[in-house]
Motif scaffolding. Sequence first.
Motif, short mmCIF file in Angstrom:
data_model
loop_
_atom_site.label_atom_id
_atom_site.label_comp_id
_atom_site.label_asym_id
_atom_site.label_seq_id
_atom_site.Cartn_x
_atom_site.Cartn_y
_atom_site.Cartn_z
N THR A 13 0.84 -1.21 0.00
CA THR A 13 0.00 0.00 0.00
C THR A 13 0.87 1.25 0.00
O THR A 13 0.59 2.21 -0.73
CB THR A 13 -0.93 0.01 1.23
N LEU A 14 1.92 1.25 0.78
CA LEU A 14 2.81 2.40 0.85
C LEU A 14 3.50 2.63 -0.49
O LEU A 14 3.55 3.77 -0.99
CB LEU A 14 3.87 2.18 1.94
N ILE A 15 4.00 1.58 -1.11
CA ILE A 15 4.66 1.71 -2.41
C ILE A 15 3.66 2.19 -3.47
O ILE A 15 3.97 3.08 -4.27
CB ILE A 15 5.32 0.38 -2.82
N LEU A 16 2.46 1.65 -3.46
CA LEU A 16 1.44 2.07 -4.42
C LEU A 16 1.06 3.54 -4.21
O LEU A 16 1.00 4.31 -5.16
CB LEU A 16 0.20 1.19 -4.28
N ASP A 17 0.84 3.94 -2.96
CA ASP A 17 0.47 5.32 -2.67
C ASP A 17 1.58 6.29 -3.06
O ASP A 17 1.31 7.34 -3.66
CB ASP A 17 0.16 5.50 -1.19
N LEU A 18 2.82 5.95 -2.75
CA LEU A 18 3.93 6.82 -3.13
C LEU A 18 4.10 6.89 -4.64
O LEU A 18 4.36 7.96 -5.20
CB LEU A 18 5.23 6.34 -2.48
N GLY A 19 3.95 5.77 -5.31
CA GLY A 19 4.07 5.75 -6.76
C GLY A 19 3.00 6.61 -7.43
O GLY A 19 3.28 7.38 -8.35
N ILE A 20 1.78 6.48 -6.96
CA ILE A 20 0.69 7.29 -7.52
C ILE A 20 0.91 8.76 -7.22
O ILE A 20 0.75 9.62 -8.10
CB ILE A 20 -0.67 6.81 -6.98
N ALA A 21 1.29 9.09 -6.00
CA ALA A 21 1.50 10.49 -5.62
C ALA A 21 2.63 11.12 -6.43
O ALA A 21 2.48 12.24 -6.94
CB ALA A 21 1.80 10.59 -4.13
N LEU A 22 3.74 10.43 -6.56
CA LEU A 22 4.86 10.98 -7.32
C LEU A 22 4.52 11.07 -8.81
O LEU A 22 4.88 12.05 -9.47
CB LEU A 22 6.11 10.14 -7.10
N GLY A 23 3.84 10.07 -9.33
CA GLY A 23 3.44 10.09 -10.73
C GLY A 23 2.49 11.24 -11.04
O GLY A 23 2.68 11.98 -12.01
N LEU A 24 1.47 11.40 -10.23
CA LEU A 24 0.52 12.50 -10.44
C LEU A 24 1.18 13.85 -10.22
O LEU A 24 0.88 14.81 -10.94
CB LEU A 24 -0.69 12.35 -9.52
N GLY A 25 2.07 13.93 -9.24
CA GLY A 25 2.79 15.18 -9.01
C GLY A 25 3.63 15.56 -10.21
O GLY A 25 3.67 16.73 -10.63
N PHE A 26 4.28 14.59 -10.80
CA PHE A 26 5.10 14.83 -11.99
C PHE A 26 4.23 15.27 -13.17
O PHE A 26 4.54 16.22 -13.88
CB PHE A 26 5.89 13.57 -12.34
N VAL A 27 3.12 14.57 -13.37
CA VAL A 27 2.22 14.88 -14.49
C VAL A 27 1.64 16.29 -14.35
O VAL A 27 1.68 17.09 -15.29
CB VAL A 27 1.09 13.84 -14.60
#
Length: 61
Positions: A13-27
């Motif tokens: 869950t932590l890896i998924l949440d961080l991945g989504i947050a960083l991906g959306l932040g970058f986009v």
Amino acid sequence: MAVAPITGMLRRTLILDLGIALGLGFVFGNAYWYGYHVPRTNMRDNFYKKLEEDRIAKRGA
């Protein structure tokens, strides 16, 4: 044991949440930068360039 232990759930869950947050932040960061900031900066620079050219043309002519 009636219920199987939950293993690795927090890590996944932590890896998924961080991945989504960083991906959306970058986009969204790129969308802001190239969709708003760069065009506005170019418009401002072009305005001041034209203003300076007009000032030089009036002064020199």
